[in-house]
Design an enzyme around this catalytic site. Structure first.
Site, PDB file in Angstrom:
ATOM      1  N   CYS A 124       0.946  -1.044  -0.171  1.00 31.77           N
ATOM      2  CA  CYS A 124       0.127  -0.168  -0.092  1.00 31.77           C
ATOM      3  C   CYS A 124       0.911   1.281  -0.028  1.00 31.77           C
ATOM      4  O   CYS A 124       1.473   1.536  -0.867  1.00 31.77           O
ATOM      5  CB  CYS A 124      -1.105  -0.114   1.243  1.00 31.77           C
ATOM      6  SG  CYS A 124      -2.519   1.088   0.960  1.00 31.77           S
ATOM      7  N   GLU A 152      -0.500  -8.508   4.907  1.00 31.14           N
ATOM      8  CA  GLU A 152       0.091  -8.769   6.223  1.00 31.14           C
ATOM      9  C   GLU A 152      -1.240  -8.460   7.336  1.00 31.14           C
ATOM     10  O   GLU A 152      -1.202  -8.777   8.501  1.00 31.14           O
ATOM     11  CB  GLU A 152       1.016  -7.460   6.789  1.00 31.14           C
ATOM     12  CG  GLU A 152       0.408  -6.004   7.109  1.00 31.14           C
ATOM     13  CD  GLU A 152       0.247  -5.232   5.698  1.00 31.14           C
ATOM     14  OE1 GLU A 152       0.227  -5.953   4.426  1.00 31.14           O
ATOM     15  OE2 GLU A 152      -0.111  -4.029   5.584  1.00 31.14           O
ATOM     16  N   HIS A 192      -3.146  -5.450   1.500  1.00 32.21           N
ATOM     17  CA  HIS A 192      -2.426  -5.825   2.804  1.00 32.21           C
ATOM     18  C   HIS A 192      -2.205  -7.170   2.867  1.00 32.21           C
ATOM     19  O   HIS A 192      -3.082  -7.636   3.984  1.00 32.21           O
ATOM     20  CB  HIS A 192      -3.263  -5.007   3.918  1.00 32.21           C
ATOM     21  CG  HIS A 192      -3.149  -3.630   3.664  1.00 32.21           C
ATOM     22  ND1 HIS A 192      -2.234  -2.661   4.244  1.00 32.21           N
ATOM     23  CD2 HIS A 192      -3.866  -2.783   3.096  1.00 32.21           C
ATOM     24  CE1 HIS A 192      -2.260  -1.598   3.899  1.00 32.21           C
ATOM     25  NE2 HIS A 192      -3.666  -1.460   3.205  1.00 32.21           N
TER      26      HIS A 192
HETATM   27  N1  GLN Z   1      -3.563   6.216   0.967  1.00 33.12           N
HETATM   28  C1  GLN Z   1      -2.142   5.948   1.704  1.00 33.12           C
HETATM   29  C2  GLN Z   1      -1.034   6.679   0.759  1.00 33.12           C
HETATM   30  O1  GLN Z   1      -1.068   6.800  -0.280  1.00 33.12           O
HETATM   31  C3  GLN Z   1      -1.923   4.477   1.529  1.00 33.12           C
HETATM   32  C4  GLN Z   1      -2.864   3.667   2.496  1.00 33.12           C
HETATM   33  C5  GLN Z   1      -2.550   2.571   3.085  1.00 33.12           C
HETATM   34  O2  GLN Z   1      -1.193   2.240   3.058  1.00 33.12           O
HETATM   35  N2  GLN Z   1      -3.579   1.779   3.814  1.00 33.12           N
HETATM   36  O3  GLN Z   1       0.097   6.939   1.470  1.00 33.12           O
END
Ligand code: GLN
Length: 192
Positions: free
Chosen positions: A82, A175, A173
């Site tokens: 992410c 994790e 995710h």
């Molecule tokens: N929107 C976040 C970003 O761009 C990422 C969101 C997340 O890691 N769950 O940093």
């Protein structure tokens, strides 16, 4: 073989990454999972997880802690999720993020639209026999993948899982949720 994994511990879901890698490594005695906050912590690591969180904040803390060059030069494999996927890209649509350029791809932050905070999908991932329950939280997507980038999963919005050499990045995710197949795939790719 024992494996040493670091988790970039500046902001985000650090604990979840530590727990997931510890679990993925239970059958490898002598392995360890440690937090990384400064350049010296990277020494001797086989791999580094870059967690989900807020990529603009993590980027700022990378600079503040003098980690930018050390992360660019890190010789182990990187497992990025992410916000981590945003950070390892080569190009990002937000100037507040200084990307590490570890994976030649262009990434768009919050690619699902601001009103859609999170979503779950049963995702076909290349290399897995059964679909993976992917949790997307204000997730990015890759809109372009460069030479040598293997696309592992894609949804209508864009690319959501990639492998490049010894690095892997996920818009969701792995994790969270206790399914460690992607962690195992990563350790296999690393050859450890
Ligand atoms: N929107 C976040 C970003 O761009 C990422 C969101 C997340 O890691 N769950 O940093």
């Amino acid at each position: 073989m024992d494996v040493k994994v670091g988790v970039l511990a500046l902001q985000g879901d650090v604990t979840e990454h530590i727990t997931a890698f510890r679990e993925a490594l239970t059958e490898r005695p002598g392995s360890s999972v440690v937090p990384v906050r400064k350049a010296a912590d990277l020494a001797g690591l086989d791999a580094l997880a870059i967690p989900g969180g807020e990529s603009t904040t993590i980027s700022r803390l990378i600079e503040k802690n003098g980690l930018y060059e050390a992360l660019r030069e890190f010789e182990g494999g990187v497992f990025a999720t992410c916000a981590g996927m945003v950070l390892v890209a080569e190009r990002v649509d937000d100037p507040r993020v200084r990307p590490l350029g570890l994976i030649p791809m262009r990434v768009e932050r919050n690619a699902f639209g601001r009103q859609v905070d999170s979503r779950e999908a049963m995702l076909e991932v290349k290399g897995l026999e059964e679909p993976f329950r992917a949790v997307f939280i204000r997730a990015p997507v890759a809109t372009e993948a460069g030479r040598g980038v293997e696309v592992l999963a894609r949804i209508p919005e864009g690319i959501v899982a990639v492998r490049h050499d010894r690095h892997m990045a996920f818009a969701f995710h792995p994790e969270l949720g206790g399914d460690l197949r992607l962690h195992r795939m990563f350790l296999e790719v690393l050859g450890v």
